[in-house]
Each structure stands twice: as C-alpha cells, then as structure tokens.
Design a protein around this motif. Structure first.
Motif, mmCIF file in Angstrom:
data_model
loop_
_atom_site.group_PDB
_atom_site.id
_atom_site.type_symbol
_atom_site.label_atom_id
_atom_site.label_comp_id
_atom_site.label_asym_id
_atom_site.label_seq_id
_atom_site.Cartn_x
_atom_site.Cartn_y
_atom_site.Cartn_z
ATOM 1 N N ARG A 18 0.831 -1.193 0.000
ATOM 2 C CA ARG A 18 0.000 0.000 0.000
ATOM 3 C C ARG A 18 0.872 1.252 0.000
ATOM 4 O O ARG A 18 1.895 1.315 0.683
ATOM 5 N N GLY A 19 0.399 2.263 -0.733
ATOM 6 C CA GLY A 19 1.189 3.480 -0.869
ATOM 7 C C GLY A 19 1.287 4.287 0.404
ATOM 8 O O GLY A 19 2.279 4.960 0.643
ATOM 9 N N GLY A 20 0.231 4.258 1.249
ATOM 10 C CA GLY A 20 0.230 5.114 2.438
ATOM 11 C C GLY A 20 1.058 4.563 3.577
ATOM 12 O O GLY A 20 2.050 5.161 4.000
ATOM 13 N N TYR A 70 -14.327 2.759 0.557
ATOM 14 C CA TYR A 70 -12.935 3.073 0.837
ATOM 15 C C TYR A 70 -12.814 4.119 1.940
ATOM 16 O O TYR A 70 -13.562 5.103 1.984
ATOM 17 N N ALA A 83 -9.358 5.890 2.834
ATOM 18 C CA ALA A 83 -7.959 5.911 2.390
ATOM 19 C C ALA A 83 -7.689 4.635 1.596
ATOM 20 O O ALA A 83 -8.424 4.322 0.671
ATOM 21 N N GLU A 84 -6.674 3.835 1.974
ATOM 22 C CA GLU A 84 -6.333 2.632 1.213
ATOM 23 C C GLU A 84 -7.141 1.406 1.639
ATOM 24 O O GLU A 84 -7.133 0.386 0.954
ATOM 25 N N LYS A 85 -7.833 1.521 2.765
ATOM 26 C CA LYS A 85 -8.590 0.385 3.286
ATOM 27 C C LYS A 85 -9.943 0.296 2.592
ATOM 28 O O LYS A 85 -10.664 1.280 2.492
ATOM 29 N N SER A 86 -10.279 -0.910 2.103
ATOM 30 C CA SER A 86 -11.548 -1.068 1.402
ATOM 31 C C SER A 86 -12.339 -2.240 1.963
ATOM 32 O O SER A 86 -11.772 -3.210 2.480
#
Length: 359
Positions: free
Chosen positions: A267-269, A288, A290-293
């Motif tokens: 993950r980018g974050g 979503y 942020a990056e969590k889905s």
C-alpha cells in the motif's frame, strides 16, 4: 397457484427482450407471459422460436390475452403509441427508457395513466442493481456521511456488432441510450434535482454522426456536483461504467462488469503488504477509507435481467398494495427532461437551468 399472479404481454422481441425481459420474467413466479408481438416477426415463422404465442399486431395481442401489464421493448419512437394503446386497454405499462421522445408526449401519457388509474413504470433498472442499492443505502450513514461528489466514467469500444440496428444510426446515440441511466443514478443518489446541467458532445471524427463523446456536469444545491464522461471514441479497453461517490467520511467505488481478481502489493500510504482475492461476476461496490476497502455488494452475471426482475416485482407489489411503484412516469419524466436538457445544453453552448427546462 398464486392468486395475485399477473399476466404480462411483450411488444418488441429484439435484443432487449431476449437478453433482459424474457430472462427477468422467468425469475418471477407471480408473473405469466401470455403473448408477444414484433412487426419484424411473422407469427407463422416464429413457431418453435418462442415459448409463448406471437400475435400479428398489438390490437390482437391486447384483445386476446387481456394482460395486466404491457411491456414495451421497441424503439423509442413507438413508445408513445404503444403505451397509449396499452393504457386504453386497461394495462399497466412497463416501458424501456426513454419512455417517450418529448416531454409533451410524456405529460400526455401521465395524464392518461392517471385517468385510467394505471401505472407507467420505466425500466431504469440500474436503481435495482445490488451495487447501486448498497451505495444508496450508505449515503447519510455515519461511516459514509453526506454525498458531495459523483464521478462517472464509461469507456466503450464500439464496433459493427454494438452499432447494428436502429441504435447505431441515431445521432443521439450515447446520452439517450445509456447516459439516461447515469443521469437517473445521479438523481437517485443525491435524492433531489440538479440546479443546472452543462453538456458538451464533440464529434471530432463524424460531425453528423452519433454523440460518441459526452462531457456532462450536474450542479446540485450547496455546491455538490456530478461529473460524467461517456467515451465511445476510445479504441482502448472496455469499461462499461465506473462510479465514485465521495462522502464526508468515506468514498464508494462501483465497477460494472465481471471481475475475478487476485492482487498483491504494498500500500502506498502505510507501506504494508497486502493480498486480496475477489469474484464479482456482474459488478461490485467497494467502500474506501484511504487505502482500506470493504466490499459492500456484488451482482450476478445476469445483472440486467436480475435488476429488471426486481423492478418488475416492485411494480407487482405496488399494484397489489395500492402503493406508488419505483421509476413511475411521474418521477421518471424528470430523468427524461434531464437527458433532453443535456442535448439542449450542447446545442446552445451554455448551461441549462434544469427546473426551468422541465417545468
């Protein structure tokens, strides 16, 4: 035997009937298909092709089968006359979109339907797809918040097969045939009408041809916006419809179309590794933060027929219970007006105040 079983007759036996309507009817035990008509099909030559009687004209179909519901899956220019005939024979109407070519025709049919005490329901079946129902249900929730912005994207690879028949020669091809679904979803998600609509429909390769590129913006009260790009100029990959709904607390992304996906990466974050596997045959909706889905819904492979059966079940329940069905003509005239306003905005080269246009 279901005592509330409804009889339905179908006019128009082309692709929409075969791929959407007929499979949808089979899903409903409370529905009996009693006959059909298509001017391009001779009843004698259709023997064995269909499991229901084929009639030579609409009058014979209505008089001999006496349906509770007349379904119309013919080209748009025939909708007004067919719906009028059905209403005068005491039928409720299930009509493909757009249900008329003009607002004047729509108002005439609404007046007649109210006089006959019958419903006209327009098959904007996208509202009944699982992924969009789930997205609608999240709007206003603590985890999503208020809806601020919708971004809708289509990349559609046109070819001889997709453009065969009457649709491919229509200069109002894309917004009338498909964009009307996206405009209806925007009304559905925001729960109110836009203040104005702006549309550009450039035709760089064929100035008199179909509107293969639609760039549309809807402005809603309090600065909320929807941005729609329908691109059928593309020679790239096919993406039937991707939506992103941005709320005050999270976002929802919907993907229309089959998906079997294995993904792995970092993950980018937070730079944490991840592995994910998902099967969504007809489409999926992800929420979503942020990056969590989190996956909130998916649809079956027969997404159109499945959604149409749910819309039709809603109509049957409304008839039985004396309630107002979803996608009634009284509401759908605003979706029709929004589609017509998009073309008006493109022709005038300026935004169109929506309330003034449709009222």
């Amino acid at each position: 035997m279901n005592s509330n079983r409804k009889k339905i007759a179908l006019v128009g036996l082309g692709a929409a009937a075969r791929n959407i309507h007929l499979p949808a009817y089979k899903k409903l035990a409370e529905l009996e298909l009693v006959g059909g008509h298509d001017p391009a099909i001779e009843p004698t030559s259709a023997a064995g092709e269909f499991s229901f009687p084929i009639f030579p004209d609409v009058k014979a179909l209505l008089e001999k089968t006496k349906p509770d519901i007349l379904a119309i899956a013919s080209p748009t220019r025939f909708h007004f006359d067919l719906a009028q005939q059905g209403l005068l024979h005491g039928c409720h109407i299930l009509c493909e979109k757009p249900f008329t070519t003009t607002l004047d025709e729509a108002r005439q049919l609404i007046d007649l339907s109210e006089k006959q005490q019958r419903w006209i329901v327009v098959n904007n079946e996208f509202r009944f797809m699982n992924i969009y129902e789930a997205a609608k249900g999240k709007i206003g929730s603590p985890e999503f918040g208020d809806l601020l912005f919708i971004n809708a994207q289509q990349s559609f690879y046109v070819n001889e097969k997709t453009e065969a028949g009457w649709r491919g020669s229509d200069p109002q091809r894309t917004c009338k045939e498909f964009g009307i679904h996206v405009l209806d979803l925007c009304r559905y998600f925001f729960g109110e009408e836009p203040v104005q609509i702006s549309a550009r429909m450039p035709k760089p390769s064929n100035p008199t041809g179909p509107d293969y590129l639609n760039l549309i913006q809807l402005d809603f009260p309090e600065g909320r916006t929807a941005q729609i790009t329908l691109d059928r100029l593309t020679r790239g990959r096919h993406r039937y419809l991707d939506l992103r709904l941005d709320g005050t607390e999270s976002s929802i992304e919907t993907e229309f179309g089959g998906n079997v996906q294995f993904t792995a990466g970092i993950r980018g974050g937070d730079r944490k590794p991840f592995v994910d596997f998902d099967i969504s045959l007809g489409g999926r909706a992800l929420q979503y933060n942020a990056e969590k889905s989190t996956k909130i819904a998916s649809d079956p492979l027969d997404i159109f027929a499945h959604a149409t059966s749910k819309l039709l079940k809603n109509l049957i329940d409304a008839i039985d219970n004396g309630t107002v069905p979803a996608c009634s003509a009284q509401d759908n005239i605003k979706t029709l007006a929004l589609m017509l306003a998009a073309y008006a905005s493109n022709d005038r080269g300026e935004p169109v105040p929506f309330a003034q246009h449709w009222t």
